[in-house]
Design a protein around this motif. Structure first.
Motif, PDB file in Angstrom:
ATOM      1  N   THR A  18       0.818  -1.212   0.000  1.00 48.30           N
ATOM      2  CA  THR A  18       0.000   0.000   0.000  1.00 48.30           C
ATOM      3  C   THR A  18       0.852   1.263   0.000  1.00 48.30           C
ATOM      4  N   GLY A  19       2.137   1.104   0.293  1.00 52.30           N
ATOM      5  CA  GLY A  19       2.987   2.286   0.428  1.00 52.30           C
ATOM      6  C   GLY A  19       2.834   2.929   1.805  1.00 52.30           C
ATOM      7  N   LEU A  20       2.118   2.273   2.715  1.00 52.01           N
ATOM      8  CA  LEU A  20       1.921   2.866   4.051  1.00 52.01           C
ATOM      9  C   LEU A  20       3.104   2.599   4.973  1.00 52.01           C
ATOM     10  N   LEU A  21       3.881   1.548   4.698  1.00 46.27           N
ATOM     11  CA  LEU A  21       5.004   1.223   5.588  1.00 46.27           C
ATOM     12  C   LEU A  21       6.093   2.282   5.447  1.00 46.27           C
ATOM     13  N   LEU A  22       6.732   2.607   6.569  1.00 40.62           N
ATOM     14  CA  LEU A  22       7.799   3.618   6.516  1.00 40.62           C
ATOM     15  C   LEU A  22       9.084   3.023   5.961  1.00 40.62           C
ATOM     16  N   GLU A  23       9.223   1.716   6.119  1.00 45.23           N
ATOM     17  CA  GLU A  23      10.380   1.029   5.566  1.00 45.23           C
ATOM     18  C   GLU A  23       9.871  -0.203   4.822  1.00 45.23           C
ATOM     19  N   PRO A  24      10.649  -0.746   3.880  1.00 44.40           N
ATOM     20  CA  PRO A  24      10.159  -1.917   3.141  1.00 44.40           C
ATOM     21  C   PRO A  24       9.897  -3.086   4.066  1.00 44.40           C
ATOM     22  N   PRO A  25       8.962  -3.986   3.696  1.00 44.80           N
ATOM     23  CA  PRO A  25       8.718  -5.163   4.542  1.00 44.80           C
ATOM     24  C   PRO A  25      10.045  -5.866   4.816  1.00 44.80           C
ATOM     25  N   LEU A  26      10.191  -6.292   6.044  1.00 46.45           N
ATOM     26  CA  LEU A  26      11.470  -6.860   6.483  1.00 46.45           C
ATOM     27  C   LEU A  26      11.725  -8.207   5.806  1.00 46.45           C
ATOM     28  N   ASP A  27      12.938  -8.410   5.312  1.00 48.72           N
ATOM     29  CA  ASP A  27      13.290  -9.696   4.712  1.00 48.72           C
ATOM     30  C   ASP A  27      13.832 -10.607   5.812  1.00 48.72           C
ATOM     31  N   LEU A  28      13.067 -11.633   6.147  1.00 49.15           N
ATOM     32  CA  LEU A  28      13.501 -12.565   7.201  1.00 49.15           C
ATOM     33  C   LEU A  28      13.843 -13.931   6.622  1.00 49.15           C
ATOM     34  N   SER A  29      14.129 -13.961   5.307  1.00 48.23           N
ATOM     35  CA  SER A  29      14.355 -15.272   4.675  1.00 48.23           C
ATOM     36  C   SER A  29      15.567 -15.990   5.263  1.00 48.23           C
ATOM     37  N   TRP A  30      16.487 -15.233   5.875  1.00 48.06           N
ATOM     38  CA  TRP A  30      17.662 -15.835   6.517  1.00 48.06           C
ATOM     39  C   TRP A  30      17.301 -16.555   7.813  1.00 48.06           C
ATOM     40  N   PHE A  31      16.068 -16.334   8.293  1.00 47.99           N
ATOM     41  CA  PHE A  31      15.694 -16.857   9.598  1.00 47.99           C
ATOM     42  C   PHE A  31      14.802 -18.083   9.434  1.00 47.99           C
ATOM     43  N   SER A  32      15.256 -19.250   9.893  1.00 48.43           N
ATOM     44  CA  SER A  32      14.537 -20.499   9.609  1.00 48.43           C
ATOM     45  C   SER A  32      13.657 -20.935  10.787  1.00 48.43           C
ATOM     46  N   ARG A  33      12.826 -21.905  10.515  1.00 52.40           N
ATOM     47  CA  ARG A  33      11.998 -22.521  11.558  1.00 52.40           C
ATOM     48  C   ARG A  33      12.891 -23.123  12.662  1.00 52.40           C
ATOM     49  N   ALA A  34      14.020 -23.706  12.252  1.00 55.82           N
ATOM     50  CA  ALA A  34      14.926 -24.303  13.250  1.00 55.82           C
ATOM     51  C   ALA A  34      15.521 -23.204  14.148  1.00 55.82           C
ATOM     52  N   ASP A  35      15.881 -22.054  13.552  1.00 55.11           N
ATOM     53  CA  ASP A  35      16.364 -20.920  14.364  1.00 55.11           C
ATOM     54  C   ASP A  35      15.287 -20.515  15.371  1.00 55.11           C
ATOM     55  N   PHE A  36      14.056 -20.449  14.869  1.00 53.40           N
ATOM     56  CA  PHE A  36      12.920 -20.046  15.707  1.00 53.40           C
ATOM     57  C   PHE A  36      12.766 -20.995  16.897  1.00 53.40           C
ATOM     58  N   GLU A  37      12.806 -22.289  16.597  1.00 51.99           N
ATOM     59  CA  GLU A  37      12.629 -23.271  17.671  1.00 51.99           C
ATOM     60  C   GLU A  37      13.766 -23.192  18.678  1.00 51.99           C
ATOM     61  N   ALA A  38      14.975 -22.947  18.181  1.00 49.85           N
ATOM     62  CA  ALA A  38      16.127 -22.871  19.084  1.00 49.85           C
ATOM     63  C   ALA A  38      15.988 -21.686  20.042  1.00 49.85           C
ATOM     64  N   VAL A  39      15.599 -20.525  19.515  1.00 49.55           N
ATOM     65  CA  VAL A  39      15.454 -19.354  20.398  1.00 49.55           C
ATOM     66  C   VAL A  39      14.308 -19.569  21.388  1.00 49.55           C
ATOM     67  N   CYS A  40      13.170 -20.053  20.883  1.00 49.00           N
ATOM     68  CA  CYS A  40      12.011 -20.266  21.769  1.00 49.00           C
ATOM     69  C   CYS A  40      12.382 -21.185  22.929  1.00 49.00           C
ATOM     70  N   ALA A  41      13.149 -22.220  22.645  1.00 52.86           N
ATOM     71  CA  ALA A  41      13.463 -23.220  23.667  1.00 52.86           C
ATOM     72  C   ALA A  41      14.316 -22.637  24.798  1.00 52.86           C
ATOM     73  N   THR A  42      15.002 -21.505  24.564  1.00 57.08           N
ATOM     74  CA  THR A  42      15.845 -20.949  25.629  1.00 57.08           C
ATOM     75  C   THR A  42      15.024 -20.460  26.824  1.00 57.08           C
ATOM     76  N   VAL A  43      13.698 -20.382  26.654  1.00 53.51           N
ATOM     77  CA  VAL A  43      12.856 -19.968  27.792  1.00 53.51           C
ATOM     78  C   VAL A  43      12.659 -21.145  28.763  1.00 53.51           C
ATOM     79  N   GLY A  44      12.988 -22.358  28.303  1.00 52.97           N
ATOM     80  CA  GLY A  44      12.766 -23.571  29.119  1.00 52.97           C
ATOM     81  C   GLY A  44      11.747 -24.448  28.422  1.00 52.97           C
ATOM     82  N   THR A  45      12.169 -25.634  27.960  1.00 52.59           N
ATOM     83  CA  THR A  45      11.270 -26.461  27.136  1.00 52.59           C
ATOM     84  C   THR A  45      10.099 -27.017  27.946  1.00 52.59           C
ATOM     85  N   ASN A  46      10.210 -27.019  29.266  1.00 59.63           N
ATOM     86  CA  ASN A  46       9.078 -27.483  30.092  1.00 59.63           C
ATOM     87  C   ASN A  46       7.940 -26.465  30.103  1.00 59.63           C
TER      88      ASN A  46
END
Ligand code: HEC
Ligand code: HEC
Length: 313
Positions: A48-76
């Motif tokens: 729409t042109g409403l964003l102040l910056e282009p949509p963020l490119d997160l293609s470098w960030f994988s599902r495995a990265d996501f799971e690894a960071v989430c797990a640092t809170v404690g898998t229990n």
């Protein structure tokens, strides 16, 4: 010939009976267990042109990265199996309360942090769209979000960090349902100290708790749970924000009066009125096609919205 017709009639009668029976049973099942809400639509910029910056490119960030960071809170503490997306709380200690006291609100915030830490809540984990896309942040923001309730309160817990930080921060919202409209307390939980805040939260939380908007479908732990939690939040009754004594609500100016938003976002609407201070979530939710719900803005409406966002304060 005649007997064949009779057979046909009897057969039809049976089919009819069966259909009636089936309708009754499935109708009953529906009233007992409502259909699960539709899964949250993936975030895709509609340019729409409403964003102040282009949509963020997160293609470098994988599902495995996501799971690894989430797990640092404690898998229990995460990936819990669940039947109820909202964790029940014990009944309120003070019968017939009309307006919670601050110590009571504090106790709820401490309690939900404890329940989360003990693995007794059902959090969803995601990389949130709004905070990740934000022009000042622009890196993955990890959220674990859990909801709790009894007849007196709804309590929300957010356990959050960015991809760079190591520590998880704890934030909470307590909705006092003994008041009409309900009153929302916002705070950061630092160890066990509760730091009430409102001004800094209001810029995104204009109507209290925010529906869940993951930045990407695969950066979300449990889609059916996220959908159920999000619907619980979206269906909430209109509430007001509690500004603590040390904070004065600032002058927010004129509420937005563009009909295609304000028919829902207004003082007596389903959601609270929108002000310029909320321009960031407005830009993001409209650009990613979440607002208005169920349709895209027409080009001339985008022009009007842009003009409103860019007006001099
Ligand atoms: C930059 C915008 C932004 C600001 C400022 C902000 N929040 Fe949020 N908050 C969000 C978003 C977006 C979500 C939902 C994220 C998702 O999709 O997972 C959220 C979720 C939450 C939740 C979980 C329940 C819910 O609303 O979904 C809590 C609790 C919460 N925030 C508390 C706070 C508090 C307390 C403050 C102020 C100290 C604050 N937030 C400030 C954007 C913000
Ligand atoms: C048909 C009613 C409706 C219309 C029209 C509508 N909204 Fe919403 N809006 C909602 C509901 C319901 C929510 C909460 C659920 C959600 O976030 O998906 C919401 C949430 C939001 C939020 C997040 C903060 C909050 O209140 O929860 C923002 C910001 C927002 N809308 C902006 C807009 C803008 C800008 C427009 C016009 C372009 C618009 N909305 C039009 C119903 C509406």
């Amino acid at each position: 010939m005649k007997s064949q017709n009779q057979h046909l009639l009897v057969g039809l009668f049976c089919v009819q009976r069966f259909l009636l029976f089936w309708c009754l049973i499935s109708g009953m099942a529906k009233s007992i267990a409502p259909d699960p809400p539709p899964l949250i639509a993936p975030a895709v910029s509609t340019q729409t042109g409403l964003l102040l910056e282009p949509p963020l490119d997160l293609s470098w960030f994988s599902r495995a990265d996501f799971e690894a960071v989430c797990a640092t809170v404690g898998t229990n503490r995460i990936h819990k199996s669940w039947t109820n997306p909202i964790t029940p709380l014990p009944p309120h200690v003070r019968a017939g309360a009309h307006g919670l006291t601050e110590p009571e609100v504090i106790d709820y915030m401490r309690l939900v942090k404890q329940l989360f830490n003990d693995g007794k809540s059902v959090p969803i984990s995601d990389v949130g769209l709004i905070s990740t896309q934000e022009d000042v942040n622009r890196r993955p923001m990890f959220n674990h979000i859990a909801a709790f309730s009894n007849a007196t309160v709804r309590v929300f817990l957010l356990v959050q960090r960015t991809s760079r930080e190591k520590e998880w921060g704890y934030f909470s919202i307590v909705q006092d349902l003994t008041l009409d409209p309900p009153l929302d307390y916002f705070a950061e939980i630092q160890d066990t100290r509760i730091k009430f805040e409102a001004v800094s939260c209001y810029k995104c939380h204009s109507s209290g708790p925010l529906a869940i908007h993951p930045v990407r479908a695969d950066l979300l732990s449990d889609p059916p749970l996220a959908a159920a939690l999000s619907q619980f939040i979206a269906d909430q009754p209109r509430s007001r924000m509690h500004f603590p004594d040390h904070e004065r609500p600032p002058e927010y100016g004129q509420p937005m009066a563009l009909r295609f938003c304000s028919r829902c976002h207004k003082a007596d609407g389903d959601r609270g009125p929108l002000f310029l201070v909320q321009s960031h979530p407005i830009r993001v939710l409209v650009d990613f096609g979440y607002m208005p719900p169920n349709r895209a803005l027409k080009p001339d409406e985008i022009v009007e919205l842009k003009a409103w966002l860019e007006q001099k304060k």
